[in-house]
Design a protein around this motif. Structure first.
Motif, PDB file in Angstrom:
ATOM      1  N   GLU A   1      39.965  44.433  48.499  1.00 26.64           N
ATOM      2  CA  GLU A   1      40.425  43.733  47.242  1.00 26.64           C
ATOM      3  C   GLU A   1      41.917  44.113  47.134  1.00 26.64           C
ATOM      4  OE1 GLU A   1      37.979  45.250  44.109  1.00 26.64           O
ATOM      5  OE2 GLU A   1      36.132  44.654  45.102  1.00 26.64           O
TER       6      GLU A   1
ATOM      7  N   GLY B   1      45.977  42.965  46.409  1.00 29.19           N
ATOM      8  CA  GLY B   1      47.280  42.175  46.055  1.00 29.19           C
ATOM      9  C   GLY B   1      48.408  42.496  46.718  1.00 29.19           C
TER      10      GLY B   1
ATOM     11  N   VAL C   1      40.831  39.587  42.228  1.00 28.10           N
ATOM     12  CA  VAL C   1      40.296  38.463  42.394  1.00 28.10           C
ATOM     13  C   VAL C   1      38.952  38.353  43.144  1.00 28.10           C
ATOM     14  CG1 VAL C   1      40.646  36.059  43.129  1.00 28.10           C
ATOM     15  CG2 VAL C   1      42.423  37.054  41.893  1.00 28.10           C
ATOM     16  N   GLU C   2      39.263  39.200  44.108  1.00 29.94           N
ATOM     17  CA  GLU C   2      37.840  39.330  45.104  1.00 29.94           C
ATOM     18  C   GLU C   2      36.505  39.740  44.250  1.00 29.94           C
ATOM     19  OE1 GLU C   2      34.931  40.824  48.062  1.00 29.94           O
ATOM     20  OE2 GLU C   2      36.110  42.041  46.470  1.00 29.94           O
TER      21      GLU C   2
ATOM     22  N   LEU D   1      45.928  40.227  40.818  1.00 26.98           N
ATOM     23  CA  LEU D   1      45.555  39.487  42.308  1.00 26.98           C
ATOM     24  C   LEU D   1      44.564  40.534  42.971  1.00 26.98           C
ATOM     25  CD1 LEU D   1      49.215  38.716  43.122  1.00 26.98           C
ATOM     26  CD2 LEU D   1      47.476  37.129  42.673  1.00 26.98           C
ATOM     27  N   ALA D   2      44.516  41.831  42.669  1.00 27.96           N
ATOM     28  CA  ALA D   2      43.787  42.635  43.389  1.00 27.96           C
ATOM     29  C   ALA D   2      42.247  42.634  42.964  1.00 27.96           C
ATOM     30  CB  ALA D   2      44.100  44.204  43.314  1.00 27.96           C
TER      31      ALA D   2
ATOM     32  N   CYS E   1      50.276  37.234  46.410  1.00 24.02           N
ATOM     33  CA  CYS E   1      48.919  36.853  46.823  1.00 24.02           C
ATOM     34  C   CYS E   1      47.814  37.809  46.743  1.00 24.02           C
ATOM     35  CB  CYS E   1      49.023  36.080  48.332  1.00 24.02           C
ATOM     36  SG  CYS E   1      50.181  35.139  48.803  1.00 24.02           S
ATOM     37  N   ALA E   2      46.480  36.907  46.250  1.00 21.94           N
ATOM     38  CA  ALA E   2      45.364  37.541  46.368  1.00 21.94           C
ATOM     39  C   ALA E   2      44.836  37.151  47.947  1.00 21.94           C
ATOM     40  CB  ALA E   2      44.336  37.014  45.652  1.00 21.94           C
TER      41      ALA E   2
END
Ligand SMILES: [Zn+2]
Ligand SMILES: [Zn+2]
Length: 338
Positions: free
Chosen positions: A61, A63, A143-144, A140-141, A82-83
């Motif tokens: 996970e 970022g 998002v998963e 971003l981290a 980005c993710a």
């Protein structure tokens, strides 16, 4: 570069490894800034993750920031945040050809089946990078983790106003609740833990919360004016819960198994037929889910603020990690700054 390796169950080492300097066709070098810790990492640490091999660098996970990249169709450039979609798929199997890359026959998850992001610099396929100009590295981290819930809700094809019961208010169930609400569902949370139910209601604004137990079925029937929910998600991965989940469904309803366990699920066929139920499995997420999540966070539909309850650095993570296994610490999501 700083690297944390899970050597065997229960034993991390903090070390230094050589940073990659080159990257192949279709790849990019990225700096890992934030890492979310999830159930898979905890299971690997406990030695309870099926088909898992050691030593392994965890971290799926992520970022990240782009450090070096060639020409690419997405127009990604150095410095973009980005993710990372960690599901590395083959692109040629029947699932991939049908666009169901999350079910690739030879799927490898970065940080689970291959070494992941608990190090400063990694090489990743460019098409697995999802840029946002607005989100923080922490967001971003996340998002998963949110991807599991987003994909489960996408599978359910919710119609606005439907009652959706979400069984299990752990991080995965919480994600399901948020995306189900974004899809217009009237969400009911069911869990054995009153503290988690309070979190659902206060932080995620879930309208209904029901404590698991003998009276739960009647309570849910009353909440739905006698109908029962037409959508039920089971995010427990618990055999007994998954077996019982069928009872909560209205005729014509859909049951979506989000969590999994290693064993058989049985159900009474006459009840299944009489109600003409639909049973669905869901796993991982697709690129489309990642883009959908970024959009929902950027536009404020999904609020990530309540999620991060614990933080650590690469230097302090090993000491803090065991405490994240304890439900009493109220951990929803721990994020490591690397
Ligand atoms: Zn995860
Ligand atoms: Zn494939």
């Amino acid at each position: 570069m700083k690297t944390i390796i899970l050597e065997t169950p229960g034993q991390f080492t903090f070390t230094h490894t050589f940073a990659p300097e080159t990257f192949g066709e279709g790849e990019a070098l990225v700096r890992v800034w934030r890492i979310g810790i999830c159930g898979t990492d905890l299971h690997a640490y406990r030695g309870r993750q099926p088909f898992f091999t050691y030593p392994r660098i965890l971290g799926h996970e992520l970022g990240v920031e782009v450090l070096a990249i060639g020409d690419n169709p997405q127009g990604l450039k150095v410095g973009d945040k980005c993710a990372v979609e960690p599901y590395l798929n083959c692109g040629t199997c029947i699932a991939c050809r049908r666009g169901r890359t999350n079910c690739c026959a030879s799927l490898k998850v970065l940080g689970v089946h291959t070494d992941g992001g608990m190090r400063e610099i990694i090489c990743v396929p460019v098409n697995k990078l999802h840029r946002s100009e607005k989100l923080s590295l922490e967001q971003l981290a996340l998002v998963e983790t949110l991807g599991i819930g987003a994909h489960a809700v996408q599978r359910a094809q919710i119609e606005a106003g439907e009652y959706a019961l979400v069984i299990g208010a752990g991080p995965i169930g919480l994600g399901v609740m948020q995306f189900a609400q974004a899809a217009g569902a009237n969400v009911i949370a069911l869990d054995v833990n009153a503290q988690r139910l309070a979190f659902c209601q206060q932080q995620l604004k879930v309208p209904h919360a029901v404590l698991a137990g003998e009276s739960a079925l009647n309570t849910i029937r009353d909440l739905t004016e006698g109908d029962l929910p037409t959508i039920v998600f089971d995010a427990t991965g618990n055999a007994e819960s998954m077996h019982r989940a069928f009872q909560f469904l209205a005729p014509t309803g859909k049951l979506i198994f989000v969590g999994l366990f290693l064993g058989d699920v049985t159900f009474a066929d006459p009840d299944f037929h009489r109600r003409e139920l639909t049973l669905l499995a869901t796993r991982n997420a697709t690129s489309a889910d990642f883009r959908h999540i970024l959009h929902l966070i950027e536009t404020g539909v999904i609020d990530t603020n309540p999620w991060i309850t614990h933080q650590a650095t690469a230097e302090t993570m090993i000491e803090q990690f065991p405490s994240w296994l304890q439900a009493e610490t109220g951990v929803i999501k721990a994020v490591v700054s690397f």
